[in-house]
Design a protein around this motif. Sequence first.
Motif, PDB file in Angstrom:
ATOM      1  N   TRP A 138       1.350   5.693   7.787  1.00  0.00           N
ATOM      2  CA  TRP A 138       0.836   4.697   6.837  1.00  0.00           C
ATOM      3  C   TRP A 138      -0.085   3.699   7.526  1.00  0.00           C
ATOM      4  CZ3 TRP A 138       1.591  -0.604   7.378  1.00  0.00           C
ATOM      5  CH2 TRP A 138       2.486  -0.989   8.381  1.00  0.00           C
ATOM      6  N   PHE A 162      -1.725   4.449   3.311  1.00  0.00           N
ATOM      7  CA  PHE A 162      -1.392   3.080   2.897  1.00  0.00           C
ATOM      8  C   PHE A 162      -1.890   2.848   1.474  1.00  0.00           C
ATOM      9  CE2 PHE A 162      -2.543  -1.435   2.538  1.00  0.00           C
ATOM     10  CZ  PHE A 162      -1.357  -2.055   2.934  1.00  0.00           C
ATOM     11  N   ILE A 165       0.349   4.573  -1.025  1.00  0.00           N
ATOM     12  CA  ILE A 165       1.550   3.784  -1.329  1.00  0.00           C
ATOM     13  C   ILE A 165       1.218   2.708  -2.361  1.00  0.00           C
ATOM     14  CG2 ILE A 165       3.300   2.210  -0.391  1.00  0.00           C
ATOM     15  CD1 ILE A 165       2.998   3.709   2.287  1.00  0.00           C
ATOM     16  N   LYS A 166       0.032   2.135  -2.271  1.00  0.00           N
ATOM     17  CA  LYS A 166      -0.361   1.096  -3.231  1.00  0.00           C
ATOM     18  C   LYS A 166      -0.554   1.654  -4.638  1.00  0.00           C
ATOM     19  CE  LYS A 166      -3.171  -2.183  -2.251  1.00  0.00           C
ATOM     20  NZ  LYS A 166      -4.369  -2.948  -1.815  1.00  0.00           N
ATOM     21  N   ALA A 175       3.152  -2.353   0.149  1.00  0.00           N
ATOM     22  CA  ALA A 175       2.846  -1.195   0.988  1.00  0.00           C
ATOM     23  C   ALA A 175       3.222  -1.448   2.438  1.00  0.00           C
ATOM     24  CB  ALA A 175       1.365  -0.838   0.868  1.00  0.00           C
TER      25      ALA A 175
END
Length: 260
Positions: A138, A162, A165-166, A175
């Motif tokens: 990430w 990353f 994840i958002k 995140a």
Amino acid sequence: ARHRGTLSALQDRYGVDAKIICAIWGLESFYGERRGAVPVISATSTLAFDGRRGRFFEQQLIAALRIVQNGDIPASRMTGSWAGAMGHTQFIPTSFLQFAVDYTGDGRRDIWSDDPTDALASAAAYLQRNGWQRGVTWGAESPNGSLQPQPGGPRFATTENFRVIKRYNNSDAYAIGVGHLSDRIGGAGPLRSAFPPDANGLTKADRITLQQRLTARGFDTQGADGVIGSNTETAIRAYQATRGLAVTGTPSQALLQSLR
């Protein structure tokens, strides 16, 4: 450790790091301990009627009714948060319809039961279908990173994962929380850099001390974790009222000093 076999299998199937899946589970529901007990049909109906985000919650209500119609869960068992986020991984109804999977093969996509398998698989499927890159981290804390959530605080170098994840929750803080928790689950240490005081001038240690001292005075904050939530705000207001102070519920250095 108890779910390592399931998480490893999900990593193999979807390509999403098992530690990331586990971290999302932790942040979303304390590993299933706080799945929410509010009837989702009622919650989304009420919020649609309220009107402030009426169109969004109308969509969630219709999606929730379709989930019941599809036979994934009876309406009586479809519970979640006050805003309709459901199950171990807190899917909103529209996300459930789009991404939830029946990993156990019992004919239902059951993210509500004590068995978290379908919920964890659904989170993995969500990330995979939103572009998760297998084998890529990430990100990491880095003094040269371009992402610094708080002036004076840690910096982070991040990857495309990353940003994936958002897609689950469009927040840098979320995140980073998922990413760092996944690192800690994997045995990594804490962040090297400390976060500066918050907007009220308090460090995490200050906030913990504030909670501890309020509780010791009889104004129970229901724990001392450094997070100023509704329990701490209620305790602050009660303390302020007894001292003849302005009742704001807001923590401050002056309030902390008055408790010393």
